[in-house]
Design a protein around this motif. Structure first.
Motif: not given
Length: 219
Positions: A123-124, A77-85, A134-135, A94-102
């Protein structure tokens, strides 16, 4: 809380951090994003050493190979928008990870030196029994990280939690250390001494979101 400050051990990560901080180099937004991504890759590798692994047998063209593979139970899970890179760097490993964005941002009402954290888009997938990473690249006051985790609670209880940041301030690290359970891990590439009156990391590197994607629309 278990704090892993990767800057305490000299490595190539120091080069990427120095370029993120350098006001001349950071004018190249593509390089800025790539350096955050590379730091995410390094931190993903270091973090991977603490995950749970299971024995597996792999069929090769000539026989069988015994190995151990980490359990595919990660939600990133990453915090938008700075968390995208940073998200991209972690996802490279961790290419098999599920993804969440907030989305989480500071809202200044009357006093420019005070603010509250506003969480909007989220979205989670289910977090129940999974490993949550959590990034957020900037751990300044720590309020965004805590507010984000609170917003994620309705999605279930993770079995393990890892916080990942590129750079933080000691007051923010202290804040999240008190807010999270002692078994939570914080992975961070550098910890600076203080915040200024507006809650920005000193010496820090500036606004990671603006440097990566351009200045925000002022409202």
């Amino acid at each position: 809380m278990h704090i892993h400050n990767l800057s305490e051990t000299p490595s190539i990560l120091n080069t990427f951090m120095s370029e993120l901080r350098d006001e001349t180099i950071q004018k190249d937004s593509m390089r800025f994003r790539r350096n955050i991504e590379r730091i995410g890759e390094i931190m993903g590798y270091e973090l991977s050493k603490s995950l749970q692994y299971d024995a597996e047998t792999i069929q090769t063209p000539l026989g069988k190979s015994e190995t151990v593979l980490h359990r595919k139970d990660i939600v990133l899970c990453s915090i938008l928008r700075a968390g995208v890179p940073l998200h991209d760097g972690l996802l490279n490993y961790f290419d098999a990870a599920e993804n969440a964005f907030i989305s989480a941002y500071r809202q200044h009402k009357h006093d420019p030196e005070s603010f509250e954290i506003i969480v909007e888009y989220l979205a989670c997938p289910s977090l129940e029994g999974k490993t949550l990473i959590l990034a957020d690249p900037m751990l300044a006051t720590g309020q965004s990280m805590v507010a984000t985790f609170e917003a994620l609670k309705p999605f279930g209880t993770p079995k393990a939690i890892h916080l990942v940041s590129v750079i933080g301030a000691q007051p923010g690290v202290d804040f999240v250390s008190k807010a999270f359970d002692q078994e939570v891990h914080l992975w961070i590439a550098a910890i600076d001494e203080k915040l200024n009156d507006k809650g920005y990391i000193i010496p820090g590197l500036g606004d990671a979101g603006d440097l990566a994607f351009g200045n925000k629309l002022q409202q």
